[in-house]
Design a protein around this motif. Structure first.
Motif, PDB file in Angstrom:
ATOM      1  N   ASN B 249      33.538  64.064  81.929  1.00 10.60           N
ATOM      2  CA  ASN B 249      32.648  63.690  83.018  1.00 10.60           C
ATOM      3  C   ASN B 249      32.644  62.039  83.187  1.00 10.60           C
ATOM      4  O   ASN B 249      32.560  61.734  84.418  1.00 10.60           O
ATOM      5  CB  ASN B 249      31.457  64.066  82.796  1.00 10.60           C
ATOM      6  CG  ASN B 249      30.803  65.286  83.113  1.00 10.60           C
ATOM      7  OD1 ASN B 249      31.601  65.995  84.269  1.00 10.60           O
ATOM      8  ND2 ASN B 249      30.094  66.216  82.530  1.00 10.60           N
ATOM      9  N   THR B 250      33.258  61.547  82.370  1.00 16.66           N
ATOM     10  CA  THR B 250      33.164  60.034  82.368  1.00 16.66           C
ATOM     11  C   THR B 250      33.930  59.716  83.434  1.00 16.66           C
ATOM     12  O   THR B 250      34.423  58.551  83.870  1.00 16.66           O
ATOM     13  CB  THR B 250      33.634  59.070  81.154  1.00 16.66           C
ATOM     14  OG1 THR B 250      34.637  59.719  80.651  1.00 16.66           O
ATOM     15  CG2 THR B 250      32.372  59.526  80.239  1.00 16.66           C
ATOM     16  N   PHE B 251      35.228  60.214  83.822  1.00 15.02           N
ATOM     17  CA  PHE B 251      36.401  60.237  84.749  1.00 15.02           C
ATOM     18  C   PHE B 251      35.880  60.368  86.089  1.00 15.02           C
ATOM     19  O   PHE B 251      36.599  60.134  86.875  1.00 15.02           O
ATOM     20  CB  PHE B 251      37.472  60.749  84.196  1.00 15.02           C
ATOM     21  CG  PHE B 251      38.235  60.304  82.837  1.00 15.02           C
ATOM     22  CD1 PHE B 251      38.843  59.251  83.011  1.00 15.02           C
ATOM     23  CD2 PHE B 251      37.763  60.767  81.664  1.00 15.02           C
ATOM     24  CE1 PHE B 251      39.521  58.826  81.720  1.00 15.02           C
ATOM     25  CE2 PHE B 251      38.191  60.089  80.414  1.00 15.02           C
ATOM     26  CZ  PHE B 251      39.126  59.057  80.630  1.00 15.02           C
ATOM     27  N   TYR B 252      34.862  61.215  86.132  1.00 15.38           N
ATOM     28  CA  TYR B 252      34.654  61.586  87.600  1.00 15.38           C
ATOM     29  C   TYR B 252      33.253  60.898  88.253  1.00 15.38           C
ATOM     30  O   TYR B 252      32.482  60.643  87.523  1.00 15.38           O
ATOM     31  CB  TYR B 252      34.371  63.190  87.685  1.00 15.38           C
ATOM     32  CG  TYR B 252      35.614  63.848  87.163  1.00 15.38           C
ATOM     33  CD1 TYR B 252      36.854  63.853  88.196  1.00 15.38           C
ATOM     34  CD2 TYR B 252      35.632  64.705  85.949  1.00 15.38           C
ATOM     35  CE1 TYR B 252      37.917  64.522  87.681  1.00 15.38           C
ATOM     36  CE2 TYR B 252      36.916  65.222  85.804  1.00 15.38           C
ATOM     37  CZ  TYR B 252      37.978  65.201  86.539  1.00 15.38           C
ATOM     38  OH  TYR B 252      39.108  65.650  86.107  1.00 15.38           O
ATOM     39  N   PHE B 253      33.284  60.551  89.666  1.00 16.86           N
ATOM     40  CA  PHE B 253      32.401  59.877  90.235  1.00 16.86           C
ATOM     41  C   PHE B 253      31.548  61.088  91.239  1.00 16.86           C
ATOM     42  O   PHE B 253      32.420  61.789  91.692  1.00 16.86           O
ATOM     43  CB  PHE B 253      32.522  58.562  90.974  1.00 16.86           C
ATOM     44  CG  PHE B 253      33.190  57.677  90.140  1.00 16.86           C
ATOM     45  CD1 PHE B 253      32.203  56.833  89.562  1.00 16.86           C
ATOM     46  CD2 PHE B 253      34.373  57.766  89.794  1.00 16.86           C
ATOM     47  CE1 PHE B 253      32.875  55.953  88.565  1.00 16.86           C
ATOM     48  CE2 PHE B 253      35.079  56.437  88.940  1.00 16.86           C
ATOM     49  CZ  PHE B 253      34.257  55.689  88.367  1.00 16.86           C
ATOM     50  N   ASP B 254      30.260  61.110  91.321  1.00 14.53           N
ATOM     51  CA  ASP B 254      29.523  62.032  92.008  1.00 14.53           C
ATOM     52  C   ASP B 254      29.342  61.348  93.278  1.00 14.53           C
ATOM     53  O   ASP B 254      29.000  60.289  93.600  1.00 14.53           O
ATOM     54  CB  ASP B 254      28.515  62.597  91.745  1.00 14.53           C
ATOM     55  CG  ASP B 254      28.496  63.617  90.311  1.00 14.53           C
ATOM     56  OD1 ASP B 254      29.554  64.155  90.180  1.00 14.53           O
ATOM     57  OD2 ASP B 254      27.824  63.311  89.406  1.00 14.53           O
TER      58      ASP B 254
END
Lengths: 225, 254
Positions: B249-254
């Motif tokens: 999750n730390t690699f994706y941005f919402d």
């Protein structure tokens, strides 16, 4: 034409004597430098030790030469040594010993600095190629260390040549002492002799040391990366 | 060229059992078991400080380990087993900081190991070095010094330097981490090429897209242990552990 005093310099006899003095200066320098290089290599590598006691002793030796004037060392050995131990060292030998002891620590410190300045990852990436320790030293560490060492070492060589003139104080007939003798001999009839003789010695030192110093600068520029 | 075609997957090239590594009193690797098959590309992921770089360095003995065994082709490595200097000739490693030898030309850098560690014939090594340099598009830089090259070029040379030893296993330790973004690609392309040629690789990286594309298997490490081990596709689609989910999750941005 008034006497400029330059004939004190231009007499064949005096020039020959100055030449002999120069030979002594160079002999003293070269012997001291050679010993300093050889022992400095051992001293420098020993300085990289992890043994705190050994390091402390070596460091003390280094500092002793950094903080105490070389002339004091020279007098201590030449005059003090003779009195204390009946050691009858002649001035030349005493000078070689003191200059070499000093040169060894200075040379050693340069070698230590050069070896330690090679980043640890250089050794690591050579190790990763399966090279043995000896080969890593030979092909990776030493060639890089030599490039860092040489300019500073050459600089030290010029300092040692210059410092060899201190031997005049323990009766070594090197170039400066020969000059003094000529000047004293000519004191009455030629008061200008001191100017010409010292100017000559000045130029001689320049001619010897300047090219060496230039060489150091050029190598430094050439090996920069 | 010593690069074996991806063949029998059952052949274990590397087997790590119960590996433990401590620094002073601190445990960095706490019981790692890992098997790599010939021709496999395994990518090690995990937060910084999880022990992944240390794991790599243990495999070729640049770091000593305090427990467990490492078997290479069934033979234990290190004390009592295959000497590290010999093991390293079969296990290539590329570092984050390239670490080319600055006093040597590109060609000398590449040829040093084969000539001085493997004692191979000069002509043969020269031909191989040129071929490998050509493969990464840098044969015209063979007489340059490392200082004349860009970071990406240096790293490609570092890969060639390792390959010229004909390794059976390659270790990559965050090899793109100190590169400018536009140079990352050229290095990853070289690694993709190697994967396609069947090179066995153990890769530590933070390049997620590359990991997805190149890896057969993802090894997710956290706090000195392997927290999850999955097929690459599965790992990115549906990680099994909470820790892996949080990490991804730390690699994706919402």
């Amino acid at each position: 034409m008034p006497n400029s005093g330059i004939d004190a310099l231009l007499s064949v006899n005096n020039l020959t004597r100055l030449g002999q003095g120069l030979a002594v200066t160079l002999k003293l320098s070269i012997i001291s430098i050679a010993i300093s290089l050889a022992l400095g290599l051992i001293y420098g590598i020993a300085m990289t030790t992890k043994n705190k006691l050994l390091y402390g002793l070596l460091k003390l030796y280094l500092e002793a030469f950094r903080v105490i004037p070389l002339l004091v060392w020279l007098f201590l050995l030449f005059f003090g040594g003779a009195r204390a131990f009946g050691a009858d060292t002649d001035g030349f030998t005493a000078s070689v010993i003191v200059f070499s002891m000093w040169g060894t620590v200075e040379m050693g410190d340069i070698i230590r600095g050069a070896v330690q300045s090679i980043p640890a990852c250089q050794r690591l990436s050579a190790e990763a190629l399966g090279m043995t320790k000896a080969r890593i030293y030979r092909h990776v560490i030493i060639p890089q260390a030599v490039r860092r060492f040489t300019p500073a070492a050459i600089n030290l060589v010029t300092r040692m040549i210059k410092t060899s003139s201190l031997a005049v104080f323990v009766g070594v007939t090197e170039i400066l002492r020969v000059g003094k003798q000529i000047i004293e001999f000519n004191m009455m009839k030629n008061p200008m002799a001191s100017f010409w003789i010292y100017a000559f010695i000045f130029v001689v030192y320049f001619i010897i040391c300047y090219p060496v110093s230039r060489l150091s600068k050029r190598l430094e520029a050439k090996w920069e990366y | 060229m010593g690069i074996l075609a991806r063949g029998d997957d059952s052949v274990e090239i590397l087997k790590i059992k119960g590996l433990k590594k401590t620094y002073g009193g601190k445990t960095v690797i706490n019981g790692v078991d890992l098997t790599i098959s010939r021709g496999e590309v395994a990518v090690v992921l995990g937060p910084s400080g999880c022990g992944k770089t240390t794991l790599l360095k243990c495999v070729n003995g640049l770091e000593s380990h305090q427990g467990g065994v490492i078997l290479f082709n069934g033979q234990p490595l290190g004390e009592g087993g295959l000497k590290w200097t010999l093991a390293r000739q079969k296990i290539g490693m590329v570092f984050q900081s390239y670490d080319l030898f600055p006093h040597m030309t590109v060609l000398s850098n590449v040829m040093l190991g084969p000539l001085r560690a493997q004692k191979r014939a000069k002509d043969e090594v020269y031909a191989q070095a040129l071929e490998l340099l050509d493969r990464v598009g840098l044969s015209d830089r063979r007489d340059d010094y490392p200082r004349q090259l860009s970071g990406g070029q240096k790293q490609r040379i570092a890969i060639v330097r390792a390959l010229c030893m004909n390794p059976e296993l390659m270790l990559f330790d965050e090899v793109t981490a100190s590169l400018d973004p536009e140079m990352v690609r050229e290095v990853l392309d070289v690694m993709m090429g190697l994967a396609k040629r069947g090179m066995t690789m153990l890769i530590v990286t933070h390049e997620m897209e590359f990991a997805k594309a190149a890896a057969d298997r993802i090894i997710f490490m956290d706090e000195g242990v392997i927290a999850e081990e999955s097929e690459a596709g599965d790992f990115f689609k549906s990680p099994r552990t909470e820790r892996a989910k949080r990490f991804l999750n730390t690699f994706y941005f919402d």
